[in-house]
Motif scaffolding. Structure first.
Motif, mmCIF file in Angstrom:
data_model
loop_
_atom_site.group_PDB
_atom_site.id
_atom_site.type_symbol
_atom_site.label_atom_id
_atom_site.label_comp_id
_atom_site.label_asym_id
_atom_site.label_seq_id
_atom_site.Cartn_x
_atom_site.Cartn_y
_atom_site.Cartn_z
ATOM 1 N N HIS A 219 0.784 -1.232 0.000
ATOM 2 C CA HIS A 219 0.000 0.000 0.000
ATOM 3 C C HIS A 219 0.816 1.282 0.000
ATOM 4 O O HIS A 219 0.271 2.339 -0.276
ATOM 5 C CB HIS A 219 -0.932 0.023 1.220
ATOM 6 N N MET A 220 2.073 1.214 0.369
ATOM 7 C CA MET A 220 2.795 2.471 0.548
ATOM 8 C C MET A 220 3.664 2.821 -0.651
ATOM 9 O O MET A 220 4.153 1.952 -1.355
ATOM 10 C CB MET A 220 3.648 2.422 1.827
ATOM 11 N N LEU A 221 3.889 4.114 -0.849
ATOM 12 C CA LEU A 221 4.730 4.567 -1.952
ATOM 13 C C LEU A 221 6.141 3.990 -1.819
ATOM 14 O O LEU A 221 6.807 3.699 -2.801
ATOM 15 C CB LEU A 221 4.776 6.098 -1.988
ATOM 16 N N PHE A 224 6.264 0.698 -3.395
ATOM 17 C CA PHE A 224 6.229 0.895 -4.839
ATOM 18 C C PHE A 224 7.618 1.248 -5.347
ATOM 19 O O PHE A 224 8.094 0.719 -6.359
ATOM 20 C CB PHE A 224 5.231 2.008 -5.151
ATOM 21 N N PHE A 238 13.570 7.979 -13.619
ATOM 22 C CA PHE A 238 12.544 8.774 -14.284
ATOM 23 C C PHE A 238 11.456 9.170 -13.284
ATOM 24 O O PHE A 238 10.888 10.249 -13.349
ATOM 25 C CB PHE A 238 11.943 7.972 -15.447
ATOM 26 N N ALA A 239 11.167 8.267 -12.335
ATOM 27 C CA ALA A 239 10.146 8.548 -11.327
ATOM 28 C C ALA A 239 10.669 9.492 -10.253
ATOM 29 O O ALA A 239 9.917 9.924 -9.393
ATOM 30 C CB ALA A 239 9.668 7.242 -10.697
ATOM 31 N N SER B 333 11.658 15.279 -10.052
ATOM 32 C CA SER B 333 10.397 15.515 -9.338
ATOM 33 C C SER B 333 10.168 17.003 -9.130
ATOM 34 O O SER B 333 9.061 17.504 -9.317
ATOM 35 C CB SER B 333 10.414 14.807 -7.987
ATOM 36 N N MET B 356 4.552 -3.902 -14.731
ATOM 37 C CA MET B 356 3.583 -3.256 -13.847
ATOM 38 C C MET B 356 2.351 -2.824 -14.640
ATOM 39 O O MET B 356 2.412 -2.563 -15.834
ATOM 40 C CB MET B 356 4.213 -2.035 -13.181
ATOM 41 N N GLN B 360 -0.223 1.460 -12.083
ATOM 42 C CA GLN B 360 1.044 1.589 -11.354
ATOM 43 C C GLN B 360 2.011 2.477 -12.119
ATOM 44 O O GLN B 360 2.765 3.248 -11.530
ATOM 45 C CB GLN B 360 1.666 0.213 -11.112
ATOM 46 N N VAL B 363 1.380 6.003 -11.313
ATOM 47 C CA VAL B 363 2.021 6.433 -10.068
ATOM 48 C C VAL B 363 3.489 6.767 -10.339
ATOM 49 O O VAL B 363 4.034 7.729 -9.794
ATOM 50 C CB VAL B 363 1.915 5.323 -8.995
ATOM 51 N N LEU B 364 4.106 5.974 -11.215
ATOM 52 C CA LEU B 364 5.523 6.148 -11.520
ATOM 53 C C LEU B 364 5.852 7.597 -11.874
ATOM 54 O O LEU B 364 6.780 8.178 -11.323
ATOM 55 C CB LEU B 364 5.882 5.233 -12.696
ATOM 56 N N ALA B 365 5.073 8.183 -12.772
ATOM 57 C CA ALA B 365 5.447 9.510 -13.260
ATOM 58 C C ALA B 365 4.776 10.629 -12.478
ATOM 59 O O ALA B 365 5.188 11.769 -12.584
ATOM 60 C CB ALA B 365 5.088 9.629 -14.742
ATOM 61 N N HIS B 367 3.555 10.563 -8.949
ATOM 62 C CA HIS B 367 3.348 10.449 -7.503
ATOM 63 C C HIS B 367 3.666 11.747 -6.780
ATOM 64 O O HIS B 367 3.130 12.022 -5.713
ATOM 65 C CB HIS B 367 4.168 9.295 -6.934
ATOM 66 N N LEU B 375 -2.032 10.212 -3.122
ATOM 67 C CA LEU B 375 -1.485 9.690 -1.874
ATOM 68 C C LEU B 375 -2.329 10.143 -0.688
ATOM 69 O O LEU B 375 -2.968 11.197 -0.721
ATOM 70 C CB LEU B 375 -0.038 10.164 -1.671
ATOM 71 N N LEU B 380 3.060 8.337 5.790
ATOM 72 C CA LEU B 380 3.050 6.931 5.358
ATOM 73 C C LEU B 380 2.956 6.828 3.831
ATOM 74 O O LEU B 380 3.330 5.817 3.249
ATOM 75 C CB LEU B 380 1.864 6.193 5.971
ATOM 76 N N LYS B 381 2.429 7.863 3.189
ATOM 77 C CA LYS B 381 2.294 7.893 1.725
ATOM 78 C C LYS B 381 1.616 6.634 1.193
ATOM 79 O O LYS B 381 2.214 5.856 0.435
ATOM 80 C CB LYS B 381 3.658 8.086 1.066
ATOM 81 N N ILE B 382 0.389 6.440 1.602
ATOM 82 C CA ILE B 382 -0.376 5.288 1.126
ATOM 83 C C ILE B 382 -0.976 5.641 -0.235
ATOM 84 O O ILE B 382 -1.549 6.714 -0.417
ATOM 85 C CB ILE B 382 -1.462 4.922 2.144
ATOM 86 N N ILE B 383 -0.805 4.725 -1.200
ATOM 87 C CA ILE B 383 -1.268 5.003 -2.562
ATOM 88 C C ILE B 383 -2.771 4.751 -2.652
ATOM 89 O O ILE B 383 -3.243 3.681 -2.266
ATOM 90 C CB ILE B 383 -0.518 4.114 -3.572
#
Lengths: 364, 524
Positions: A219-221, A224, A238-239, B333, B356, B360, B363-365, B367, B375, B380-383
């Motif tokens: 669940h958490m970033l 990920f 890139f992210a 970022s 992925m 997902q 989220v990569l680009a 977040h 988030l 905690l940054k829960i997605i």
């Protein structure tokens, strides 16, 4: 004739779930063959391997004692492996966690406070984490291969422990035995249910670590980030994720859990430092991590099963005189079948019969 | 289907109903192909149409599932590349297999089936390269050679086997227009000797210029066999794509004075021995402008993209400015938070993680830029996957991304559809700055025109766009101004209306191409 593994266009979700159970079934069949060859009654052998350790409450406690360090370490390693960092040195971090945590009860053995135990656990985690950050530093700074450096640091840790219990930390009242002082009561990890057996709070830590790691990865970033960097460093950049920070995070996370396992073992089951404090938990945990498919929940189950084969091996040795090497062979069967089943979910085996005309010219 | 065979030609290679099945995918479905002697035969099709599969079967690297190959009228089984060479089929691959540390002659020696001395090979190669107008120094190290010269090695290496059929896989995709012209002369010499060429391409003008006949594939099936000179580019494209390709409309919006992207004497050292050093790059892009940066692959495009996106930082903060802020020291970022969007060249493993799911990859680009919606849970940054999926579906609808299933893995999408998603992911944020590298590389014509239109629309809405591309048609289609990158140096930006193909070609090959040609001819 050629044998080829051909990738399946899609894989069955049902068989992905069934795979570990099929593997267990195949292990049992292979075990029956093995025991029959050895002239042992396979039913008796399997009974003492898998059932006997579960029939009595005290041996369930033993199971928890064996399983908890395996689970703690393997959960940490799974996060590390998922981020594509290969920490093979959990055994060393386990030892260093044990040593660092033991500093308090050995150097300040007269200090009596409820703070002793929590501080020992924290020191243990810090010890493991610091020791694990050595290969991380070498990897990020000098591009050193972390597999080699973390593995070699295991032997350094083993010798350091050996030196410290024979040298500076040897029990002054211990008749020159290579052991530290025994821990006072306030420094011993309490037993969960003292009435029925000696399982300690280590299993609680293992459960907590499993839940925390599962939640993080799911669940958490941060979880990920671990998966992204593990699969493609370029995509991670890139992210906006830093690969170097991840190396440290992964090593420190797995090192801290290995260190916690180490101090829990020393404080809970052994009660003092001695030249050898681990029967190879740090290495077996690598198998546990992969048997559990690097998923914290799977690792919990895999840790219990692997601990069971250890206990079962001992039980079979006592009850039907099976050599203890057989327990290792049995573990090998299990790992082999799990990996084979997983492979066959994604690939199918094809036998290719080529006729003579087409195989006559094999070119560069 | 028309049979254009003339009386004196005889059939060199014939393929009847060849089929190749991978799992459930029919990569080639009952393809027929005829190549006559001394003809240049085009194999046309978009990426993923099945061209490579067909060619691999002809060259013995893949085994057909069914169907027949006839060589000079006799049925043959081609089980290996060695066997293909023994029959007289040679192949020049799109990706060269050369050892950079070895010389030209040594590289050629490695591929020979017989034992010949390096000196002997050097002599033969020198003779051949003179005969066919392929200037090449047999003793030069491959690492020092340009892409065009490396391709010449591959061609000479193939010619040394004395083949009757030469297969060329997308040979001009890495060449400057001038280098391509030289290649065409060589191909015509080869045809004049009675050899045949199978020429794989998706560039229609080239095919019309040099090919005698064309076979067109689409989705693994044969959609046409024709004389390309009797067709129009539009009719050829229709055979490749299936429907008329929508042309891009570029009205050219208003360009304001508001500078959104700025690079001032931007330099960056090469990070690896194979990377390109960036030298004194000056670039200003205003709101409403699309700057096209042309250039042959490997001249610093990806290095430029990295320093503009912040994947690599530079020494001085002022060297790169985005939306008025000095960002040279900031990471990707932080630059996204200023309103910039980025589309890198490589889809798999850079713009997206292949294994992925699409959400997902969202989220990569995004977040950081969309932290408020994506988030929760504070530190905690829960997605929040529900919110992510919603955004993902919006993009899928907006860009018409075709896929199977709900939220599939990125690797299951075709190149064009994944690229539409990746571009849409940035456009959805309405970025005030967008930097894209090779936006339509390996993308089918339909998706490419959609992506180009989206870039133009974004600029018209007041954003600044940089398009780095090797595709000159694309540059002319979208750009308001054009610059050329060569060996890490950027030429002055000029309005697109004043640029010609010839001028770009000179800037692209520029000093580099002339230099190496001179070296090669000096060597004799």
């Amino acid at each position: 004739m050629r044998i080829e593994l051909e990738r399946r266009p899609s894989h069955s979700a049902l068989f992905s779930i069934l795979s570990p159970f099929i593997a267990l079934g195949l292990t049992i069949i292979a075990g029956i063959i093995l025991f029959t060859i050895m002239d042992k009654n396979p039913i008796d052998a399997l009974y003492s391997f898998f059932i006997e350790p579960l029939t009595e409450v005290w041996s369930l406690h033993e199971l928890a004692i064996k399983a908890s360090p395996l689970i703690l370490i393997a959960v940490g390693l799974s996060v590390c492996f998922r981020s594509n960092n290969w920490n093979i040195g959990a055994e060393g971090q386990f030892i260093m966690g044990g040593v660092a945590g033991s500093a308090i009860p050995i150097l300040f053995h007269e200090w009596n406070s409820f703070l002793v135990l929590p501080m020992m656990l924290i020191m243990g985690m810090i010890g493991g984490a610091l020791y694990a950050s050595i290969p991380a530093l070498l990897k990020t700074r000098f591009n050193t291969n972390e597999i080699l450096s973390s593995l070699m640091l295991v032997y350094v840790a083993q010798l350091a422990l050996d030196w410290i219990v024979r040298g500076p930390w040897r029990n002054p009242e211990g008749y020159n035995f290579p052991e530290s002082r025994s821990f006072e009561l306030q420094a011993v990890l309490p037993e969960l249910l003292p009435a029925s057996g000696r399982a300690n709070f280590g299993i609680v830590f293992a459960i907590l670590a499993t839940i925390v790691a599962w939640f993080m990865m799911r669940h958490m970033l941060k979880g990920f980030e671990v998966s992204v960097l593990g699969q493609s460093a370029r995509a991670g950049r890139f992210a906006g994720f830093s690969a170097n920070k991840m190396v440290f995070f992964a090593f420190i996370f797995s090192g801290a859990l290995a260190g916690l396992a180490g101090i829990s073992e020393v404080s809970g089951s052994i009660g003092r430092l001695q030249p050898v404090i681990s029967p190879g938990y740090g290495f077996t945990a690598i198998i546990v991590a992969f048997l559990g498919r690097l998923n914290p929940l799977g690792i919990f189950a895999a840790g219990i099963i692997l601990a069971l084969t250890y206990l079962g091996g001992e039980a079979a040795q006592i009850s039907i005189g099976l050599p203890d090497k057989i327990a290792r062979v049995f573990q090998g069967f299990l790992l082999f079948f799990v990996l084979a089943c997983d492979t066959l979910i994604h690939y199918r085996v094809r036998f290719k019969f080529t006729d003579r005309t087409s195989s006559s010219v094999e070119g560069a | 289907m028309t049979n254009l065979e003339t009386g004196q030609d005889h059939c060199l290679l014939e393929v009847r109903g060849i089929t190749k099945v991978f799992g459930e995918l029919r990569a080639n479905d009952a393809i027929d192909l005829e190549i006559n002697s001394s003809e240049i035969h085009a194999l046309l099709g978009e990426n993923g149409a099945g061209k490579s599969t067909l060619v691999k079967m002809l060259f013995g690297s893949l085994e057909p599932t069914s169907g027949q190959i006839l060589w000079k009228g006799n049925p043959v089984t081609i089980a290996s590349p060695g066997q293909a060479r023994a029959l007289g089929i040679g192949m020049v691959f799109q990706h060269f297999s050369l050892f950079e540390a070895l010389t030209v002659a040594e590289n050629i020696a490695l591929s020979m089936d017989q034992n010949v001395s390096i000196e002997g090979i050097a002599e033969q190669a020198a003779v051949l390269s003179r005969e066919y107008g392929l200037p090449l120094d047999p003793h030069a190290h491959v690492a020092d050679l340009s892409v065009g010269e490396r391709q010449r090695i591959e061609i000479v290496r193939t010619l040394l086997q004395n083949p009757e059929l030469i297969i060329l896989d997308e040979p001009t995709s890495v060449l400057t227009p001038q280098e391509a012209d030289k290649l065409f002369e060589t191909l015509e010499k080869i045809r004049a000797e009675g050899r045949s060429v199978l020429y794989i391409s998706h560039r229609l003008e080239e095919v019309q210029r040099i090919c005698d006949r064309a076979t067109v594939l689409r989705h693994g099936k044969l959609t046409g066999a024709c004389d390309p000179r009797a067709e129009t580019p539009a009719s050829l494209a229709r055979m490749m794509v299936g429907s008329d390709v929508k042309s891009v409309s570029n009205k050219g919006g208003k360009i304001s004075d508001n500078i959104l992207i700025e690079a001032n004497k931007l330099s960056a050292p090469a990070r690896t021995p194979f990377a390109v050093e960036l030298k004194d790059i000056d670039l200003t892009v205003r709101a409403g402008e699309i700057i096209g940066i042309a250039g042959v692959a490997g001249n610093g495009q990806s290095e430029l993209f990295d320093v503009l996106s912040g994947e690599e930082t530079v020494a001085s903060a002022d060297d790169v400015r985005i939306c008025g802020s000095s960002v040279g020291r900031l990471g990707i970022s932080a630059r996204r938070l200023l309103g910039a969007g980025f589309v890198p060249e490589e889809r798999h493993g850079h713009a997206a993680v292949s294994s992925m799911s699409l959400s997902q990859n969202m989220v990569l680009a995004r977040h950081r830029s969309d932290a408020d919606t994506f988030l929760t849970g504070g530190p905690l940054k829960i997605i929040r996957y529900a919110a992510v999926r919603e955004a993902s579906e919006r993009i899928i609808k907006e860009m018409d991304v075709r896929m199977s299933g709900v939220d599939p893995e990125a690797e299951s999408l075709s190149g064009g559809n994944l690229q539409k998603y990746i571009v849409g992911r940035e456009l959805d944020r309405q970025p005030s700055v967008l930097i894209v590298n090779q936006p339509t590389w390996g993308v089918d014509a339909g998706a490419a025109s959609r992506i180009r239109q989206a870039l133009i629309d974004l600029a018209e809405s007041g954003s600044a766009v940089v398009v780095i591309s090797q595709d000159l048609d694309e540059i002319f289609e979208v750009a308001t101004s054009i610059a050329v990158i060569n060996e890490g140096t950027l030429s002055a930006v000029e309005p697109a209306s004043q640029m010609t193909l010839e001028r770009i070609g000179l800037l692209m090959g520029g000093i580099h191409g002339e230099d190496t040609d001179m070296e090669a001819s000096h060597a004799h």
